[in-house]
Write an enzyme that holds these catalytic residues in place. Sequence first.
Site, PDB file in Angstrom:
ATOM      1  N   SER A  57       0.831  -1.201   0.000  1.00  0.00           N
ATOM      2  CA  SER A  57       0.000   0.000   0.000  1.00  0.00           C
ATOM      3  C   SER A  57       0.866   1.253   0.000  1.00  0.00           C
ATOM      4  O   SER A  57       0.589   2.211  -0.732  1.00  0.00           O
ATOM      5  CB  SER A  57      -0.927   0.006   1.218  1.00  0.00           C
ATOM      6  OG  SER A  57      -1.678   1.199   1.276  1.00  0.00           O
ATOM      7  N   TRP A  82       2.373   1.580  -3.409  1.00  0.00           N
ATOM      8  CA  TRP A  82       1.371   1.997  -4.391  1.00  0.00           C
ATOM      9  C   TRP A  82       1.260   3.513  -4.433  1.00  0.00           C
ATOM     10  O   TRP A  82       1.050   4.106  -5.497  1.00  0.00           O
ATOM     11  CB  TRP A  82       0.015   1.390  -4.029  1.00  0.00           C
ATOM     12  CG  TRP A  82      -1.099   1.796  -4.947  1.00  0.00           C
ATOM     13  CD1 TRP A  82      -1.495   1.159  -6.095  1.00  0.00           C
ATOM     14  CD2 TRP A  82      -1.990   2.916  -4.808  1.00  0.00           C
ATOM     15  NE1 TRP A  82      -2.556   1.821  -6.666  1.00  0.00           N
ATOM     16  CE2 TRP A  82      -2.871   2.903  -5.899  1.00  0.00           C
ATOM     17  CE3 TRP A  82      -2.098   3.933  -3.855  1.00  0.00           C
ATOM     18  CZ2 TRP A  82      -3.868   3.867  -6.063  1.00  0.00           C
ATOM     19  CZ3 TRP A  82      -3.079   4.894  -4.019  1.00  0.00           C
ATOM     20  CH2 TRP A  82      -3.958   4.859  -5.109  1.00  0.00           C
ATOM     21  N   HIS A  83       1.434   4.153  -3.274  1.00  0.00           N
ATOM     22  CA  HIS A  83       1.252   5.596  -3.204  1.00  0.00           C
ATOM     23  C   HIS A  83       2.371   6.367  -3.883  1.00  0.00           C
ATOM     24  O   HIS A  83       2.159   7.513  -4.298  1.00  0.00           O
ATOM     25  CB  HIS A  83       1.127   6.043  -1.747  1.00  0.00           C
ATOM     26  CG  HIS A  83      -0.235   5.815  -1.174  1.00  0.00           C
ATOM     27  ND1 HIS A  83      -0.615   4.616  -0.623  1.00  0.00           N
ATOM     28  CD2 HIS A  83      -1.323   6.621  -1.100  1.00  0.00           C
ATOM     29  CE1 HIS A  83      -1.874   4.706  -0.209  1.00  0.00           C
ATOM     30  NE2 HIS A  83      -2.327   5.903  -0.489  1.00  0.00           N
ATOM     31  N   GLY A  84       3.546   5.808  -3.993  1.00  0.00           N
ATOM     32  CA  GLY A  84       4.598   6.561  -4.651  1.00  0.00           C
ATOM     33  C   GLY A  84       5.938   5.880  -4.620  1.00  0.00           C
ATOM     34  O   GLY A  84       6.200   5.008  -3.784  1.00  0.00           O
ATOM     35  N   PHE A  90      -0.617  10.044  -7.637  1.00  0.00           N
ATOM     36  CA  PHE A  90      -0.526   8.604  -7.422  1.00  0.00           C
ATOM     37  C   PHE A  90      -1.205   7.830  -8.551  1.00  0.00           C
ATOM     38  O   PHE A  90      -1.090   6.631  -8.599  1.00  0.00           O
ATOM     39  CB  PHE A  90      -1.144   8.211  -6.082  1.00  0.00           C
ATOM     40  CG  PHE A  90      -0.558   8.977  -4.925  1.00  0.00           C
ATOM     41  CD1 PHE A  90       0.811   9.161  -4.818  1.00  0.00           C
ATOM     42  CD2 PHE A  90      -1.372   9.556  -3.974  1.00  0.00           C
ATOM     43  CE1 PHE A  90       1.354   9.878  -3.770  1.00  0.00           C
ATOM     44  CE2 PHE A  90      -0.848  10.260  -2.910  1.00  0.00           C
ATOM     45  CZ  PHE A  90       0.522  10.416  -2.815  1.00  0.00           C
TER      46      PHE A  90
END
Length: 477
Positions: free
Chosen positions: A322, A325-327, A477
């Site tokens: 997670s 996934w954000h960056g 994102f």
Amino acid sequence: MFFNSLSFAIFLPIVFLLYWLVFNKNKTTQNTVLIVASYYFYSCWDWRFLFLLVFSTLLDYFSAIMMENSTSDKKRKLWLWLTIGINLGFLGVFKYYDFFAQSFADLLNGFGFQTNPVLLKLILPVGISFYTFHGLSYVIDIYYKRITAERNFIDYSLFVSYFPLLVAGPIERATHLLPQVKIKRHFNFEKAKEGVYQIIWGLVKKVVIADSCATYANAVFDNYESMNSLSLILGAIYFAFQIYGDFSGYSDIALGTSKLFGIDLLKNFNYPYFSRDIAEFWRRWHISLSSWFRDYLYIPLGGSQGGMWMKVRNTFIIFLVSGFWHGANWTFIIWGLLNAIYFLPLLLQNKNRSNMGEIEMGWNISSVKTILNILGTFALTTVAWIFFRAKSISEAVGYIQKMVTDFHFNPQYLSNERYNFELVLLVLVFVFVEWFNRSKVEPLSGKASWIKITLAIMALLALGVYSDYKEFIYFQF
């Protein structure tokens, strides 16, 4: 095109009128006008990336049909992994290639091997993480035979490209959205009114709360080395409300906009800062992403069916993925790791599902405990947000270190900010409004709704004039 822009204020009524008055003959014409509007909406960011959106749509559409037509599990699995590989490959090249190349070069340099990595420096296509996950959930559901492949290309194209959710979610499921786009919609005044209320409240969150907090939060994070403890604590709190107002505000506008077209989207936020523990927070924050990782990663890994070691392993995997996934930055990895560590005591004590019901308050000791739990969860979340906001791990560590060692609590930075102490009052008023309306979709409906709407619009006009920030945080994102 931003939801909080004049261009969107012109775009939305035009699409609304065309949809209901001109192209309302059947569901095909309705869907077609929404697809055209969605492609125009996306092209306003950068028309060159339309090919990625179209390619992703075609790939998942035909792969799903090929999987369903396959006579052997081997062929079905081949089409599944081919589709996943290509989708994640595009996401990896645009979003993560430079990060991995630079990180590997830094590792080699640390061992004395001088390298100069070749970086692509590509522009990140807006919304690529979101529409990629839309398609992945669809093909995975086809593979496991939870749904049948969609043969109508127009219907499937709208599922992927529907403009209210295209660039920042919520991350929809085919099981929820496709049945709605496969039927003709009829105008419902009450639903449209709910949509307008939700749009206005989303704009209040973005323009009044998030943008106001951003002015202070950005100044503190950019100059944290000269800030004292009070300023640093307030800076972290203001960023917590900035990202909440920004992202949940976007989700409210998206859900409200979709209601204008007779389509319901998945709820993405449920007053997360009133959570009593970190597990409840993640059931209330970015719900569509949390549930996506639960259903398509956590459960396939074994979920909670194995022993405690498997539960701990899977939990850490989910939070780390997670974060990633954000960056493409180590700060997001640490942010995910921190949340996993916060979650661990609840998991070990089997208390991660303790706070499933609504919050009930009264004049008793139990309510005091509830408030303390809410404040404690918010404090932990705010500390984690520091890593999310910081440009590097060293900056985040330096920020926290100074926050807990520079014990000066004079209003150092508030005294020369645009909003001064009024910003503190503004955030407190926002918290109380949400608290007393936490059982509603948004606080503007119900009794005296027109008075609430009037006050909301006045606040938008008063503070929107001074808003320096247009872009939504999650667009990156």
